[in-house]
Scaffold this motif. Structure first.
Motif, short mmCIF file in Angstrom:
data_model
loop_
_atom_site.label_atom_id
_atom_site.label_comp_id
_atom_site.label_asym_id
_atom_site.label_seq_id
_atom_site.Cartn_x
_atom_site.Cartn_y
_atom_site.Cartn_z
N VAL A 247 54.72 56.40 62.41
CA VAL A 247 54.57 56.70 60.99
C VAL A 247 53.48 57.75 60.88
O VAL A 247 52.35 57.54 61.33
N ALA B 40 51.55 59.74 55.73
CA ALA B 40 52.14 58.67 54.93
C ALA B 40 51.07 57.77 54.33
O ALA B 40 51.34 57.02 53.40
N ALA C 181 52.08 51.66 57.13
CA ALA C 181 53.42 51.09 56.99
C ALA C 181 53.31 49.71 56.37
O ALA C 181 52.49 48.89 56.79
N THR D 88 56.15 53.26 53.63
CA THR D 88 54.74 53.58 53.84
C THR D 88 53.83 53.08 52.73
O THR D 88 54.27 52.71 51.64
#
Length: 224
Positions: A17, A21, A188, A212
């Protein structure tokens, strides 16, 4: 300073991720009421995603409801160079043989300047129209928009909460005391794995979607 991107493990594969994010959290004070509100928001988001076949449309609705962008339109930003072959298990789930083509696409789904989800998508080109395959190969159009004419259905294989605003047993032991500063929301917060089916019941795509912390990047309501 933004936190480094998170690495998530699913079925032996890592899903990164991006640090970009990580947008949520700075506006949420570390109070019991704020944690309770975040718990309800994550549960609501999870329920919406699980009940709707198109994650793209769900993200657009969430973006609109919470004012995450001036225009609530989700765009897909393809991650260049991403390549991941389907596993034997994924081929079984998609009901394809060892030699049949399975394409792979990795995108960041963004609303305005916020990356709301990172989607890994394995799909069977032979089960889509030529026009759909052309859009997927040449453009950054979100997968849900591209295949919308299939009127597809979705079956969730895995659903994982990655962010717990409240500790286990809070409903029995009571809300936690207030802390200093704001609540740290991770990069996340949710992850889903699902199969998409055409109207004739044939699967055509397996997706892994990691949602996210930017999903929670809006001012909290008036809190006590």
């Amino acid at each position: 300073m933004r936190a480094p991107g998170a690495l998530l493990l699913l079925s032996g594969l890592f899903f990164a991720v991006p640090a970009a994010a990580t947008e949520g959290g700075s506006m949420w004070p570390d109070t019991p009421d704020a944690r309770l509100e975040l718990e309800a928001l994550v549960a609501t988001l999870d329920a919406r995603l699980l009940s709707h076949p198109s994650a793209t449309l769900t993200l657009e609705g969430w973006c609109l409801d919470h004012g995450l962008a001036p225009v609530a339109h989700v765009v897909a930003r393809r991650v260049p160079g991403a390549m991941r072959a389907p596993s034997a298990g994924q081929r079984r789930e998609l009901a394809v043989g060892a030699e049949e083509e399975v394409a792979y696409r990795r995108v960041e789904l963004a609303c305005g300047g916020r990356v709301l989800s990172v989607a890994d998508n394995w799909y069977v080109p032979a089960r889509l129209t030529p026009a759909m395959n052309g859009l997927l190969a040449r453009t950054d159009t979100a997968f849900g928009h591209v295949v919308a004419d299939l009127h597809f259905t979705r079956r969730t294989l895995e659903s994982t909460r990655l962010f717990a605003p409240l500790p286990d047993g809070w409903e029995r032991d009571g809300l936690p005391p207030a802390g200093a500063g704001t609540i740290a929301i991770p990069a996340a917060i949710l992850r889903h794995r699902a199969l998409l089916y055409r109207q004739d019941g044939v699967p055509f795509s397996e997706v892994v979607e990691t949602y996210t912390g930017a999903m929670l990047d809006f001012p909290p309501p008036p809190l006590k």
